[in-house]
Design an enzyme around this catalytic site. Structure first.
Site, PDB file in Angstrom:
ATOM      1  N   ASP A 336       0.783  -1.240   0.000  1.00  0.00           N
ATOM      2  CA  ASP A 336       0.000   0.000   0.000  1.00  0.00           C
ATOM      3  C   ASP A 336       0.813   1.288   0.000  1.00  0.00           C
ATOM      4  OD1 ASP A 336      -2.564  -1.184   0.068  1.00  0.00           O
ATOM      5  OD2 ASP A 336      -2.219  -1.722   2.153  1.00  0.00           O
ATOM      6  N   GLN A 740     -15.622 -33.473  17.914  1.00  0.00           N
ATOM      7  CA  GLN A 740     -16.957 -33.313  18.521  1.00  0.00           C
ATOM      8  C   GLN A 740     -17.593 -34.678  18.751  1.00  0.00           C
ATOM      9  OE1 GLN A 740     -17.885 -30.169  15.260  1.00  0.00           O
ATOM     10  NE2 GLN A 740     -19.566 -29.971  16.685  1.00  0.00           N
ATOM     11  N   GLN A1161     -22.765 -17.001  22.886  1.00  0.00           N
ATOM     12  CA  GLN A1161     -23.062 -17.876  21.752  1.00  0.00           C
ATOM     13  C   GLN A1161     -23.849 -17.123  20.683  1.00  0.00           C
ATOM     14  OE1 GLN A1161     -22.239 -21.353  21.201  1.00  0.00           O
ATOM     15  NE2 GLN A1161     -20.751 -20.526  22.628  1.00  0.00           N
ATOM     16  N   GLU A1228     -26.710 -22.333  17.933  1.00  0.00           N
ATOM     17  CA  GLU A1228     -26.679 -22.094  16.493  1.00  0.00           C
ATOM     18  C   GLU A1228     -27.569 -20.940  16.038  1.00  0.00           C
ATOM     19  OE1 GLU A1228     -26.542 -26.213  14.320  1.00  0.00           O
ATOM     20  OE2 GLU A1228     -27.898 -26.301  16.022  1.00  0.00           O
TER      21      GLU A1228
HETATM   22  C1  LIG Z   1       0.206 -11.254   6.995  1.00  0.00           C
HETATM   23  C2  LIG Z   1       0.717 -10.104   6.168  1.00  0.00           C
HETATM   24  C3  LIG Z   1      -0.159  -9.077   5.831  1.00  0.00           C
HETATM   25  C4  LIG Z   1       0.300  -8.014   5.071  1.00  0.00           C
HETATM   26  N1  LIG Z   1      -0.594  -7.037   4.735  1.00  0.00           N
HETATM   27  C5  LIG Z   1      -0.178  -5.975   4.006  1.00  0.00           C
HETATM   28  C6  LIG Z   1      -1.063  -4.943   3.654  1.00  0.00           C
HETATM   29  O1  LIG Z   1      -2.254  -4.970   3.981  1.00  0.00           O
HETATM   30  N2  LIG Z   1      -0.598  -3.911   2.920  1.00  0.00           N
HETATM   31  C7  LIG Z   1       0.716  -3.844   2.540  1.00  0.00           C
HETATM   32  O2  LIG Z   1       1.106  -2.882   1.926  1.00  0.00           O
HETATM   33  N3  LIG Z   1       1.573  -4.815   2.852  1.00  0.00           N
HETATM   34  C8  LIG Z   1       1.159  -5.887   3.571  1.00  0.00           C
HETATM   35  N4  LIG Z   1       2.051  -6.871   3.876  1.00  0.00           N
HETATM   36  C9  LIG Z   1       3.394  -6.824   3.305  1.00  0.00           C
HETATM   37  C10 LIG Z   1       4.369  -6.066   4.159  1.00  0.00           C
HETATM   38  O3  LIG Z   1       4.149  -4.690   4.035  1.00  0.00           O
HETATM   39  C11 LIG Z   1       5.771  -6.398   3.649  1.00  0.00           C
HETATM   40  O4  LIG Z   1       5.957  -7.787   3.773  1.00  0.00           O
HETATM   41  C12 LIG Z   1       6.799  -5.724   4.492  1.00  0.00           C
HETATM   42  O5  LIG Z   1       6.686  -4.352   4.410  1.00  0.00           O
HETATM   43  C13 LIG Z   1       8.204  -6.168   4.134  1.00  0.00           C
HETATM   44  O6  LIG Z   1       9.094  -5.688   5.108  1.00  0.00           O
HETATM   45  P1  LIG Z   1      10.081  -6.652   5.890  1.00  0.00           P
HETATM   46  O7  LIG Z   1      10.961  -5.815   6.732  1.00  0.00           O
HETATM   47  O8  LIG Z   1       9.353  -7.703   6.610  1.00  0.00           O
HETATM   48  O9  LIG Z   1      10.875  -7.286   4.678  1.00  0.00           O
HETATM   49  P2  LIG Z   1      11.741  -8.592   4.655  1.00  0.00           P
HETATM   50  O10 LIG Z   1      10.879  -9.781   4.421  1.00  0.00           O
HETATM   51  O11 LIG Z   1      12.624  -8.633   5.855  1.00  0.00           O
HETATM   52  O12 LIG Z   1      12.615  -8.305   3.358  1.00  0.00           O
HETATM   53  C14 LIG Z   1      12.005  -8.229   2.112  1.00  0.00           C
HETATM   54  C15 LIG Z   1      13.027  -7.946   1.026  1.00  0.00           C
HETATM   55  O13 LIG Z   1      13.519  -6.636   1.159  1.00  0.00           O
HETATM   56  C16 LIG Z   1      14.932  -6.606   1.124  1.00  0.00           C
HETATM   57  N5  LIG Z   1      15.365  -5.512   2.005  1.00  0.00           N
HETATM   58  C17 LIG Z   1      14.862  -5.225   3.217  1.00  0.00           C
HETATM   59  N6  LIG Z   1      15.422  -4.114   3.699  1.00  0.00           N
HETATM   60  C18 LIG Z   1      16.310  -3.698   2.786  1.00  0.00           C
HETATM   61  C19 LIG Z   1      17.214  -2.602   2.731  1.00  0.00           C
HETATM   62  N7  LIG Z   1      17.297  -1.702   3.708  1.00  0.00           N
HETATM   63  N8  LIG Z   1      17.973  -2.477   1.653  1.00  0.00           N
HETATM   64  C20 LIG Z   1      17.900  -3.371   0.641  1.00  0.00           C
HETATM   65  N9  LIG Z   1      17.085  -4.420   0.649  1.00  0.00           N
HETATM   66  C21 LIG Z   1      16.284  -4.584   1.700  1.00  0.00           C
HETATM   67  C22 LIG Z   1      15.348  -7.978   1.563  1.00  0.00           C
HETATM   68  O14 LIG Z   1      16.592  -8.314   0.990  1.00  0.00           O
HETATM   69  C23 LIG Z   1      14.234  -8.853   1.054  1.00  0.00           C
HETATM   70  O15 LIG Z   1      14.507  -9.272  -0.240  1.00  0.00           O
HETATM   71  C24 LIG Z   1       1.647  -7.959   4.642  1.00  0.00           C
HETATM   72  C25 LIG Z   1       2.525  -8.993   4.981  1.00  0.00           C
HETATM   73  C26 LIG Z   1       2.069 -10.056   5.738  1.00  0.00           C
HETATM   74  C27 LIG Z   1       3.012 -11.164   6.100  1.00  0.00           C
END
Ligand SMILES: Cc1cc2nc3c(=O)[nH]c(=O)nc-3n(C[C@H](O)[C@H](O)[C@H](O)COP(=O)(O)OP(=O)(O)OC[C@H]3O[C@@H](n4cnc5c(N)ncnc54)[C@H](O)[C@@H]3O)c2cc1C
Ligand code: FES
Length: 1288
Positions: A336, A740, A1161, A1228
């Protein structure tokens, strides 16, 4: 050359906290106070999803699991206490997660706002409670003056501490012990960790395959990145970690930059704010919230847009771990922030061992163009998010299947810059997410619009250009093509109006109409404070204070749920020699099995054996269904074989190596296919009443129509789990199972092993949610584990992962109904002819019973004098569908209510009038000639009209709709006649065993199973009344086939009452046996009388019911239960989003044994119903493979889906002479009342269509998702999408 601390890790780096840190695997979250940087030196508390958290990232952090928050062994925390005493847990499986979310919030904010409280729970799902009691209990921590309203008197428990919350002082403990909160001291961050962290060594964790390196300086990080350019820079692991399950997919080196100060910075510069790339999204949100008020408004437009997205992005656990850098680099399609960061011309500050540079986060970066991307050896250190200017407008939009904690279907970031003081476009950016593989830019369209003025012509040109440029082929992955294309232009339109509004203030364009519209479109839905009223009835003033019957006693396991000390199957500690099991399932919907090659699987280290149908010594399943597919598969997800190994990872790797060769056969997948191929599970079920032909002839008008309803996943939070332990002697086996129906498990396991049932001991302490889904299915999982245990001679644990559980188990039956209804001009229905079909899937399971119930219950509250109903259960090659709360009634009820709405639309009469005119009155007979009295139906209906203030609110809704074009409100009131129990006596039998020990303590056992419905709590209340002793004397241990044999399944709303009769009988017999002793010592106490230990087993026969399908007559159900619900909603016509404003429910629960449990419930079932009718959608591929296999793709209601005002009232002065203590089973019934939200949305859509001059006799299928709502509010934008079909 670095000072490094190296640790060797046993397996691989992604060890999950569940299996290592936490004693009880139930703990869902941790909080991690980081010494966040040398700059702030602050401790931050992060709630986190344990399943995504790499254990190495926790070095230097203090981890608190729910056991650390409070426990019965030490002292419980006020968070736990309030949740339990507010009845905020039912099955308890989600409860520790709720506690941890609140705990993390309270550690960060001592007095949080209601908005913060609700936000903190964004990422937590509960399938039982409907969230209201959870919010009520946590509202007591809010800084706003909120009132729990528990007594429905407007008084708050917190203000009446002296009185307590119940009139039954002495029995019910006071709701909140506030002094406890004052004296409670939370854990503080361990000083030794702080000291360690200040040493700032590089940390290296090595495993066989992966090395995890956490450098402490940027220089080291850059050196490492130069050395390992392919190494990911993992911060939150929320993007990378999603592939963790693949045993062949791993990274040899992982870099973790969280301890690098430059990547944690936040500064305000001349150009904008600079945020470190390792800052988590929750930090970014907090920074923006603090910074925005300090800056001139015109500079903050991009920050406000970001903040808006951050409020709904994921849940708090993800926001607390996911980093800004990770978000930007992983560039997910639906992320987003990227569209808005890009539109706002953000700049990435990059660094490598070669130096520093800056690049724009623009569309070319997002598309991964080489010249615009970061190099493999570079990292993003920080991000510059520039200020906006006076002549600039920036907005963000998103629409998801659920308002919060769901990926966007489409999102957008839009920015326009005008020539100063004019409405001439100088620069324009439009970016969309959710369309392609990453964020897409409408760059060419924007270029063409530069120089244009901001007016209606520009808008229509822009819409056309955008639809041309952002292409979405009909076969695009993710489907919903028309909806997504409509959102592209709807967002553009909304931006247009917002800007117009802003321009008007600046340059006075004078387009007043648009400005009026703009005000209502610009606002997104806000979720306000939830107020709940639970109006319970007081017990008789003469009732002994010790007698707990009729009082809102807390769930017997309530506190244990909150502390994580309640044990579920997977919490049972591993036993000596235990093996894990993973299954291999069919990838074909219908095929012959040509061969199964297990040789490679057996080579996987740790794999002990592969179990197939050949290994079953006895019967492979039951008469209808195989446990292991033998020669043929009949659905995707059917179990073919099982791999047992020392660990689950090894078992899963082994399962992947099993090779199966299939020969395809033609599958039948849909109800339509099944009708075409005459593929049915059972014979047609038919009921007729009156003379249907005559009825149609006498009618003024006849209408015909159809309704399609999707299925529903049970989504119990505890997936199917079983632990089988073979005993040393006599081939006995202990089976610990989440079911159940323990008797069925015992029977099937015994028959599979060729043993007598007396060798199989089934144990069920509690089940983490079931809702009908654990009646038939767990027996097959138990057979698989038992055959594996039998073959290996070792204990076997089989706990399904979520995707497997969803793939294999089936759910609620999808429904298709055709109706023909004849009616008079005054709304009276004269005749109806219904054809009902359900998709039963590949085996019979409960489908016969479900279609019977649909036929028996389809009249709901309406007396249709001439009625014909025909029901068919279709046989297809989908996983076999099964029982689900309501058992066919939710489908049947929606169908008949759809007919009522169709009649009301045709006659032009108010819907409630058509309902009233057709409702049963007085003493009546159903279509199958069962007698009942509709008096309480009317009482509920009238009470609901009054309590909801229906008529005056209806007028206000109409007024709102007259004033608003893009937002509409709707209101609906629905009556209900619900038949409780089963149509055969067999199901109404129960047994109980009650022991009185020499010390006076009592052990109660019965055949019912605790699914969260509080059955044991009620049994203890009953035993307490009958034996006249306090609750504290009585204990319940577990449901077991060794104590109460042949228990029937706990379902159909009667589980409690039939077992209650058995417990009551047993206690009364024991009380009688004590008679002579009591007579000899009338002044003695209970302990004096119980000089000999006593016990009694009672097997009791409950209700006698029958249904004769030949004569079409029967006493099919023990009794009826009535209710009514009124719901009001608001919809956004441009996006299809809706908000549940208010719901009032009146339920005829008669005399409730425990009103707190019964209201729980009702609320929980209602919200589950809201899920079925408005949210939950299952998708299958054309090959019959279910595609919705996780919470990512399948959305159950979350906190944001409950009505802002939610009122539940129990009907006064009602009795039920045939049930124990005149109670009624409400497990239910509340479910179907969720359809009031469906019909309120329909009402709102009808208002939109009326204003647009569209036909009102439209059909809306279920679930009424954002997509269906938006597309039904047909307008110029939906037309644009269809007018340019060549663009698709
Ligand atoms: C359950 C769930 C719900 C989500 N819902 C949303 C949502 O509603 N809206 C939305 O926008 N997003 C959503 N996300 C996604 C989320 O925004 C991204 O997964 C998150 O922002 C990634 O950040 P991270 O630090 O976890 O990345 P990581 O998984 O730690 O890294 C991701 C990648 O980025 C690279 N990287 C990280 N930092 C750097 C850096 N400083 N320099 C260079 N490379 C870098 C890494 O090498 C890797 O390849 C959701 C994710 C999950 C698991
Ligand atoms: S109590 Fe929340 S899932 Fe059962």
């Amino acid at each position: 050359n670095v000072h490094a601390l190296t640790v060797h890790v046993k397996d691989f780096v992604f060890l999950y906290i569940l299996s290592t840190v936490s004693f009880y695997s139930l703990v869902a979250e941790v909080y991690i106070p980081f010494i966040s940087s040398s700059i702030t030196h602050m401790t931050r508390h992060h709630p986190a999803n344990s399943c995504l958290l790499p254990i190495c990232s926790l070095h230097g952090a203090a981890v608190t699991t729910v056991e650390g928050v409070g426990s019965l062994k030490n002292r419980i925390n006020p968070i736990q206490e309030r949740l339990a005493k507010c009845h905020g847990s039912q099955c308890g499986f989600c409860t520790p997660g709720m506690v941890m979310s609140m705990y993390a919030l309270l550690r960060n904010h001592v007095k949080p706002s209601m908005e913060q409280i609700i936000s903190a729970l964004d990422g937590n799902l509960c399938r039982c409670t409907g969230y209201r009691p959870i919010i009520d209990s946590y509202a007591s921590f809010a800084k706003e003056q909120t009132c729990c309203q528990l007594r429905g008197t407007g008084q708050c428990c917190l203000d009446q501490e002296e009185l307590g919350c119940s009139s039954s002082a002495g029995v019910v403990i006071k709701l909140f012990i506030l002094t406890f909160l004052k004296t409670y001291k939370s854990l503080s961050f361990p000083p030794q960790r702080m000291a360690q962290e200040q040493q700032r060594k590089t940390l290296i964790f090595c495993s066989k395959r992966t090395t995890w390196i956490s450098p402490s300086t940027l220089k080291e990080l850059l050196e490492l990145k130069a050395k390992y350019p392919k190494a990911p820079v993992v911060v939150g692991n929320t993007s990378l970690g999603l592939n963790k399950n693949d045993c062949d997919d791993y990274h040899p080196v992982i870099l973790h930059p969280l301890r690098i100060p430059e990547m944690q910075v936040f500064s305000i510069t001349d150009d904008g704010i600079v945020v470190g790339a390792a800052c988590c999204l929750a930090q970014l949100r907090d920074i923006l919230m603090e910074t925005i008020p300090k800056l001139p408004e015109e500079k903050t437009k991009i920050y406000q847009a970001l903040l808006q997205q951050l409020r709904t992005l994921a849940g708090e656990q993800i926001r607390s771990m996911a980093s800004l850098g990770g978000h930007i680099v992983s560039r997910g399609s639906a992320w987003d922030l990227n569209p808005i960061l890009s539109a706002g011309k953000s700049v990435l500050n990059l660094a490598s061992d070669g130096g520093k540079r800056q690049i724009f986060l623009n569309d070319q970066f997002l598309a991964g163009h080489k010249h615009a991307d970061i190099e493999p050896k570079e990292v993003i250190v920080s991000v510059l998010i520039p200020y906006s200017t006076k002549d600039e407008f920036i907005s963000a939009f998103r629409q998801a299947d659920r308002q919060k904690n769901a990926f966007s279907v489409v999102n957008a970031g839009l920015r326009v810059l005008f020539s100063p003081g004019t409405d001439t476009i100088v620069d324009l950016s439009i970016l969309y997410g959710g369309i392609g593989s990453t964020t897409l830019s409408a760059r060419k369209s924007c270029e063409k619009l530069i120089g244009r003025q901001w007016n209606d012509q520009m808008l229509s040109e822009a819409c056309k250009l955008v639809l041309e440029e952002i292409s979405l082929p009909p076969s695009a992955s993710g489907g919903k093509v028309e909806y997504r294309r409509t959102l592209l232009v709807s967002f553009l339109f909304r931006f247009y109006l917002e800007v117009l509004h802003g321009l008007h203030q600046m340059v006075r364009t004078g387009q007043e109409l648009h400005i009026r519209i703009s005000r209502q479109t610009a606002r997104n839905f806000w979720f306000s404070i939830y107020l709940g009223i639970r109006e319970e009835r007081d017990v008789d003033p003469g009732q002994s204070p010790q007698d707990p019957v009729g009082r809102p006693i807390m769930h017997q396991s309530g506190i244990k749920h909150t502390t994580g000390e309640a044990v579920y199957i997977d919490d049972i500690r591993p036993v000596d020699g235990e093996l894990s099991l993973a299954v291999v399932t069919s990838v074909k919907a219908h095929a012959k099995i040509k061969s199964i090659d297990i040789s490679e699987a057996l080579q996987v280290p740790g794999v002990i054996n592969v179990i197939t149908a050949k290994d079953v010594p006895g019967k492979n399943g039951n008469d209808e269904e195989e446990a292991f597919a033998k020669d043929k598969v009949i659905c995707v997800g059917q179990i073919i074989c099982a791999v047992v190994a020392e660990t689950l990872t090894q078992a899963k790797c082994g399962a992947k190596k099993v090779k199966i060769v299939y020969e395809d056969l033609q599958p039948v997948l849909t109800i339509k296919d099944a009708i075409k191929h005459n593929s049915y599970i059972t014979k047609e079920r038919k009921l007729e009443k009156g003379d249907i032909e005559k009825g149609f002839k006498s009618a003024d008008k006849i209408i015909e129509g159809e309704l399609h309803m999707g299925g529903q996943e049970h989504f119990y939070l505890e997936t199917n789990s079983v632990l089988v332990i073979p005993r040393m002697e006599d081939k006995e086996m202990d089976v610990y199972v989440s079911t159940q129906h323990a008797t069925d498990v015992q029977k099937l396991v015994a028959s599979a092993l060729n043993l007598q049932s007396n060798k199989i001991m089934c144990h069920t302490k509690r089940v983490g949610g079931a809702f009908g889904g654990k009646i038939t299915k767990p027996s097959f999982f138990a057979v698989i584990a038992a055959v594996a245990a039998n073959k290996t001679g070792r204990p076997v644990r089989f706990a399904l992962e979520r995707d497997m559980d969803m793939l294999i188990t089936g759910g609620r039956h999808p429904f298709f109904g055709k109706y023909k209804v004849g009616f008079m001009k005054d709304g009276r229905i004269m005749a109806a002819d219904f054809q009902c079909y359900i998709n039963g899937g590949c085996t019979k399971d409960e489908s016969e019973l479900v279609i019977e119930y649909i036929v028996l219950k389809v009249d709901n509250a309406y007396n249709i004098p001439n009625l014909r109903v025909r029901g068919h259960a279709c046989k297809t090659n989908l996983p076999s569908n099964t029982a689900f709360r309501g058992f066919g009634f939710p489908q049947a009820g929606l169908f008949v209510e759809t007919c009522i709405v169709a009649v009301a639309t045709k006659t032009g009469l108010p819907h409630e009038k058509v309902r009233e005119i057709n409702m049963y009155r007085g003493v009546n007979r159903t279509a199958f000639k069962e007698k009942f009295d509709a008096e309480n139906l009317w009482k509920c209906w009238k009470e609901c009209l009054v309590k909801s203030d229906y008529h005056s609110r209806n007028t206000k809704v109409e007024e709102f709709n007259r004033k608003n074009y893009w937002k509409k409100k709707g209101i609906a009131i629905i009556p209900m006649k619900f038949s409780v129990g089963f149509n055969a006596t067999y199901f109404h039998q129960a047994g109980a065993l009650v022991h009185i020990y020499l010390d006076g303590s009592v052990l109660v056992t019965h055949g019912g199973i605790e699914l969260g419905q509080g059955i044991h709590t009620k049994m203890l209340q009953i035993a307490s009344r009958e034996l006249k002793i306090p609750l504290s004397y009585i204990h319940f241990c577990e449901t077991s086939s060794t104590t109460v044999p042949n228990g029937k399944y706990t379902a159909g709303s009667v589980g409690t009452e039939i077992n209650a009769r058995a417990v009551q009988d047993a206690c009364q017999i024991l009380w009688k046996r004590l008679d002579p002793i009591r007579r000899n010592n009338p002044k003695g106490k209970w302990e004096d009388w119980v000089s000999v230990s006593l016990d009694v087993f009672v097997s009791s026969r409950g209700y006698v019911t029958d249904m004769n399908w030949k004569t079409k007559k029967g006493h099919a159900f023990p009794y009826f239960l009535y209710g009514a619900a009124c719901s009001e909603v608001e919809i956004d016509c441009l996006t299809g989003a809706h908000k549940n404003i208010r719901t009032d429910i009146v339920m005829d629960a008669s005399f409730s044994i425990n009103p707190a449990i019964d209201i729980g419930q009702i609320e929980g079932a209602f919200i589950q119903g809201v899920g079925l009718y408005t949210l939950e959608e299952i998708y299958f591929s054309p090959e019959g493979e279910q595609l919705t296999l996780s919470p990512d793709t399948y959305k159950i209601p979350a906190v944001c889906d409950i009505p802002e005002q939610f009122h539940v009232y129990l009907l006064p002065n009602s009795c039920n002479s045939i049930a124990i203590y005149s109670s009624k089973g409400v497990g239910e019934a509340g479910f179907f009342l969720g359809s009031s939200v469906f019909f309120a949305i329909r009402d709102a859509v009808a208002a939109a269509r009326k204003e647009r001059g569209l036909p009102l006799d439209f059909t809306l299928n279920s679930p009424l998702t954002v997509e269906r709502i938006r597309m039904a509010c047909d307008d110029i934008f939906t037309k644009m999408v269809t007018v340019f079909p060549f663009l698709l």
